[in-house]
Design an enzyme around this catalytic site. Structure first.
Site, PDB file in Angstrom:
ATOM      1  N   ARG A 115       0.821  -1.225   0.000  1.00  0.00           N
ATOM      2  CA  ARG A 115       0.000   0.000   0.000  1.00  0.00           C
ATOM      3  C   ARG A 115       0.849   1.266   0.000  1.00  0.00           C
ATOM      4  O   ARG A 115       0.392   2.336  -0.406  1.00  0.00           O
ATOM      5  CB  ARG A 115      -0.961  -0.022   1.188  1.00  0.00           C
ATOM      6  N   TYR A 121     -15.428  20.774 -13.052  1.00  0.00           N
ATOM      7  CA  TYR A 121     -15.775  19.425 -13.515  1.00  0.00           C
ATOM      8  C   TYR A 121     -16.967  18.919 -12.697  1.00  0.00           C
ATOM      9  O   TYR A 121     -16.956  19.016 -11.470  1.00  0.00           O
ATOM     10  CB  TYR A 121     -14.534  18.557 -13.296  1.00  0.00           C
ATOM     11  N   ASP A 171      -7.363  22.139 -10.238  1.00  0.00           N
ATOM     12  CA  ASP A 171      -7.462  21.014 -11.176  1.00  0.00           C
ATOM     13  C   ASP A 171      -6.774  21.459 -12.462  1.00  0.00           C
ATOM     14  O   ASP A 171      -7.295  22.273 -13.217  1.00  0.00           O
ATOM     15  CB  ASP A 171      -8.941  20.655 -11.411  1.00  0.00           C
ATOM     16  N   LYS A 189      -5.925  11.431 -18.368  1.00  0.00           N
ATOM     17  CA  LYS A 189      -5.974  12.193 -19.610  1.00  0.00           C
ATOM     18  C   LYS A 189      -4.584  12.232 -20.274  1.00  0.00           C
ATOM     19  O   LYS A 189      -4.182  11.257 -20.842  1.00  0.00           O
ATOM     20  CB  LYS A 189      -6.528  13.597 -19.336  1.00  0.00           C
TER      21      LYS A 189
HETATM   22  C1  LIG Z   1     -11.600  13.522 -16.287  1.00  0.00           C
HETATM   23  C2  LIG Z   1     -11.415  14.642 -15.356  1.00  0.00           C
HETATM   24  C3  LIG Z   1     -11.298  14.416 -13.984  1.00  0.00           C
HETATM   25  C4  LIG Z   1     -11.472  13.071 -13.366  1.00  0.00           C
HETATM   26  O1  LIG Z   1     -10.525  12.123 -13.756  1.00  0.00           O
HETATM   27  P1  LIG Z   1     -10.856  10.573 -13.724  1.00  0.00           P
HETATM   28  O2  LIG Z   1      -9.519   9.944 -13.857  1.00  0.00           O
HETATM   29  O3  LIG Z   1     -11.776  10.314 -14.876  1.00  0.00           O
HETATM   30  O4  LIG Z   1     -11.504  10.264 -12.411  1.00  0.00           O
HETATM   31  C5  LIG Z   1     -11.062  15.503 -13.171  1.00  0.00           C
HETATM   32  N1  LIG Z   1     -10.961  16.744 -13.667  1.00  0.00           N
HETATM   33  C6  LIG Z   1     -11.086  17.001 -14.980  1.00  0.00           C
HETATM   34  C7  LIG Z   1     -10.954  18.397 -15.463  1.00  0.00           C
HETATM   35  C8  LIG Z   1     -11.320  15.956 -15.869  1.00  0.00           C
HETATM   36  O5  LIG Z   1     -11.470  16.217 -17.167  1.00  0.00           O
END
Ligand SMILES: *Cc1c(COP(=O)(O)O)cnc(C)c1O
Length: 398
Positions: free
Chosen positions: A63, A117, A189, A214
């Site tokens: 972990r 988001y 973010d 992403k």
């Molecule tokens: C996709 C996304 C997330 C979340 O990511 P996941 O890996 O799908 O949980 C958070 N913030 C933004 C801006 C995103 O596009």
């Protein structure tokens, strides 16, 4: 060599070098996948010794990670000048949750950007509310006026720049300056820009969050998230994440590290192609507005020019009127753009979006239905021809 060229050379070199320590790679190029739960000790003494000491970068229990996770975490830290360290999570949403929980306690207030988001909004209005944490939404272009919203209970400000779906670029330095003066923690973010296009910690952010799903992974085949912390915020983030039992799978981290090696050239291509398509769409009679931070007139464009070193490959546009059925005809007619959630992979995607459904602080008028495009690594003239064909389908459906 221009500044821009020097900067992109440095980025491309940094993503190749980052996190590759000899003691983790064992001499091969990529850090191998170390899968582990149990770590074996040769004596009880060593077992006790391992548990008693700081286990940072020492095998202790699965972990707490293995070199596969440490290599990716270290690499992401090295891309953020001024950062202390990075914690990895099994998704971007898990990263957002851990970052918020490391900062907020019952009775606190969170200021959340209205363009966030949607799952972040839902988390604030569901989980956080249930824990006695209140949320106030603010206009993304608020800048230094955020000072007027900060009250005695305000503990944190969450930013997302540019905003999901509507792409407003926030004045991050102005907001972080106010927050710092008032003792409020800032979280960003930074998924759209990544640290390559916007080094968040250097711009005053305390906790920089990425959905690594992403652009870091980059191939649409793994879920992963990260939070990179400024020095004063690392211990809380680490301890909270340990307490929550968060651990990103070594196989997924390996995919993340592999994706990272090509991220600089991928981002450059995503960005260049997206800008070609955005500019082309701007001149089309079927289109009322293109929401792309690099286009003059896009909300927060001045901040984009001042703070970002480039654009990535995600933007949106609004049809000049028309019906939802026409929008559906457009998206269905696209052949090279897949229809699906997420983005940041090598393949292009299109998604019908309705951003005003998710806003409460300030509303914007849009001339017609909207579509978000993730521009992939295909040849841009093929993508352009695909969009041109789909616009014909939009006309026929009208
Ligand atoms: C996709 C996304 C997330 C979340 O990511 P996941 O890996 O799908 O949980 C958070 N913030 C933004 C801006 C995103 O596009």
């Amino acid at each position: 060599m221009s500044d821009d060229e020097a900067r992109s050379l440095a980025d491309a070199t940094r993503v190749v070098q980052a996190g590759r320590r000899d003691e983790w790679t064992g001499g091969v190029v990529n850090t191998p996948v170390w899968r582990a739960s149990t770590i074996l000790y040769d004596s009880v003494e060593h077992l006790r010794d391992a548990g008693a000491r700081d286990t940072h970068h020492r095998l202790f229990y699965g972990r707490r990670g293995t070199p596969t996770q440490w290599a990716l975490a270290d690499a992401l830290t090295s891309l953020e000048p001024g950062a202390e360290a990075t914690f990895l999570y099994p998704s971007g949403v898990a990263a957002i949750a851990a970052a918020l929980l490391s900062v907020l306690s019952p009775g606190d207030e969170l200021l959340l950007v209205d363009s966030a988001y949607d799952p972040t909004r839902s988390m604030a209005l569901g989980l956080l509310k249930r824990m006695g944490i209140t949320t106030r939404f603010y206009e993304p272009l608020i800048g230094a006026d955020i000072a007027e919203l900060i009250g005695d209970q305000t503990r944190a400000i969450l930013l997302e720049s540019p905003g999901s779906l509507t792409f407003e670029v926030q004045d991050v330095p102005a907001i972080t300056a106010v927050a710092r003066a008032r003792g409020v923690v800032t979280l960003l973010d930074n998924t759209w820009a990544t640290p390559l296009l916007f080094p968040a910690i250097r711009h005053g952010i305390d906790l920089s969050i990425l959905a690594c799903t992403k652009y870091i992974v980059g191939h649409s085949d793994a879920m992963l998230g990260s939070v990179t912390a400024a020095p004063a915020h690392w211990a809380k983030l680490r301890d909270t994440s340990f307490a929550l039992g968060q651990v990103a799978a070594p196989d997924d981290c390996w995919l993340g590290s592999r994706g990272l090696r090509t991220m600089a050239i991928r981002l450059a291509r995503h960005g260049a192609s997206a800008l070609v398509l955005a500019r082309w769409l701007q001149d089309r009679p079927e289109v009322a507005e293109v929401l792309h931070p690099a286009l003059p007139g896009s909300p927060g464009h001045a901040q984009f020019v001042r703070d970002f070193t480039g654009a990535s490959g995600l933007f949106a546009f609004t049809f000049a009127g028309g019906t939802d059925a026409q929008r559906i005809a457009f998206v269905d007619a696209l052949e090279l753009f897949g229809i699906g959630y997420s983005w940041g992979g090598y393949e292009s995607l299109a998604l019908p979006i309705d951003p005003e459904r998710h806003r409460t602080a300030t509303r914007r008028e849009h001339a017609g239905p909207m579509v978000r495009l993730q521009v992939g690594l295909e040849d841009v003239s093929d993508l352009l021809a695909d969009i041109e064909r789909a616009l014909l389908a939009w006309r026929h459906a009208g």
